[in-house]
Design an enzyme around this catalytic site. Structure first.
Site, PDB file in Angstrom:
ATOM      1  N   ALA A   1      40.036  35.760 178.382  1.00  0.00           N
ATOM      2  CA  ALA A   1      39.539  34.691 179.136  1.00  0.00           C
ATOM      3  C   ALA A   1      39.599  34.802 180.703  1.00  0.00           C
ATOM      4  O   ALA A   1      38.682  34.141 181.456  1.00  0.00           O
ATOM      5  CB  ALA A   1      40.746  33.335 178.990  1.00  0.00           C
ATOM      6  N   TYR A   2      40.669  35.372 181.247  1.00  0.00           N
ATOM      7  CA  TYR A   2      40.927  35.691 182.594  1.00  0.00           C
ATOM      8  C   TYR A   2      39.661  36.471 183.074  1.00  0.00           C
ATOM      9  O   TYR A   2      38.951  36.108 183.935  1.00  0.00           O
ATOM     10  CB  TYR A   2      42.046  36.403 182.852  1.00  0.00           C
ATOM     11  N   SER A   3      39.263  37.505 182.524  1.00  0.00           N
ATOM     12  CA  SER A   3      37.953  38.364 182.746  1.00  0.00           C
ATOM     13  C   SER A   3      36.870  37.892 182.741  1.00  0.00           C
ATOM     14  O   SER A   3      36.092  37.831 183.857  1.00  0.00           O
ATOM     15  CB  SER A   3      38.013  39.761 181.765  1.00  0.00           C
ATOM     16  N   SER A  16      36.400  34.444 183.208  1.00  0.00           N
ATOM     17  CA  SER A  16      36.450  33.371 184.290  1.00  0.00           C
ATOM     18  C   SER A  16      36.181  34.113 185.604  1.00  0.00           C
ATOM     19  O   SER A  16      35.484  33.548 186.408  1.00  0.00           O
ATOM     20  CB  SER A  16      37.612  32.595 184.091  1.00  0.00           C
ATOM     21  N   LYS A  17      36.635  35.384 185.734  1.00  0.00           N
ATOM     22  CA  LYS A  17      36.360  35.818 186.989  1.00  0.00           C
ATOM     23  C   LYS A  17      34.937  36.411 187.308  1.00  0.00           C
ATOM     24  O   LYS A  17      34.397  36.320 188.237  1.00  0.00           O
ATOM     25  CB  LYS A  17      37.443  36.983 187.327  1.00  0.00           C
TER      26      LYS A  17
END
Length: 233
Positions: free
Chosen positions: A139-141, A143-144
């Protein structure tokens, strides 16, 4: 008379996530250049308490601050530390809401006035994870990666207006946010950095200060790595 006031007033920077960590370091560094750095954060310690996920609240906060010359979108969350198939709908939505929608909300709120004045600097926080993809941080990857795409698009849209939009892609930095990352995940990410250490907030802030200044004049829609040698492209 109004033109004289505009020319002599200190530039105003809004730094999201500015009450701690990287945002706080960036606000302090911008202040060294005579910039009035105003922190936007959900924390009570911020100059302006606002949730960047709420577009109406962001618009009101920007209007209350007055002319904004510089934006540093550093508010963010790591999100779930688990395999993608174990990520819940709520965890996925929350990560994108803060990291992507929050960046979109502030950019949309400040760009029209920046265009009218013919000068502005926007620095968005992406991550090496948005370029490489980190296991158990899907999710973080993702989103970035979205922040990188947003930055490239907006940079091209504003390329002839005097408003420059760039992103930075840090590797792991020693911040309160990363103290909550699972130790095994953090150790694995650190092992990928050829310098063999975490980055320091003040190192990131120095790059942001340049991107937010007149010294940066021929770069927009770009992604600047600050990774201790991890970056491969």
């Amino acid at each position: 008379m109004e033109d004289d006031v505009e020319e002599t007033r200190a530039r105003v920077a809004v730094v999201t996530g500015g009450a701690s960590g990287l945002g706080q370091a960036c606000a302090a560094r911008l202040a060294q250049d005579g910039i009035n750095a105003i922190s936007f954060d959900v924390s009570a310690g911020a100059d302006v308490v606002v949730d960047v996920v709420d577009p109406d609240a962001v618009a009101r906060a920007v209007a209350a601050v007055g002319p904004v010359d510089i934006v540093v979108n550093s508010a963010g969350i790591v999100g779930p530390n688990k395999p993608l198939w174990e990520v819940s709908d709520g965890e996925w939505r929350e990560t994108f809401a803060v990291n992507v929608t929050g960046t979109f909300n502030l950019c949309r709120a400040v760009v029209p006035a920046m265009r009218d004045r013919g000068w502005g600097r926007i620095v968005n926080f992406a991550s090496m994870a948005g370029k490489d993809g980190n296991p158990k941080l899907s999710a973080y990857s993702a989103s970035k990666a979205a922040v990188i795409g947003l930055t490239k698009s907006l940079g091209k849209e504003l390329a002839t207006t005097g408003v420059l939009v760039n992103a930075i892609a840090p590797a792991v930095i020693r911040t309160p946010m990363n103290e909550r990352t699972a130790p095994a995940v953090l150790s694995g990410l650190t092992s990928q950095i050829p310098m063999g250490r975490l980055g320091r907030p003040e190192e990131v802030a120095e790059l942001v200060a340049w991107l937010a200044s007149d010294r940066c004049s021929f770069s927009t829609g770009a992604v600047y790595d600050i990774s201790g040698g991890r970056a491969t492209y």
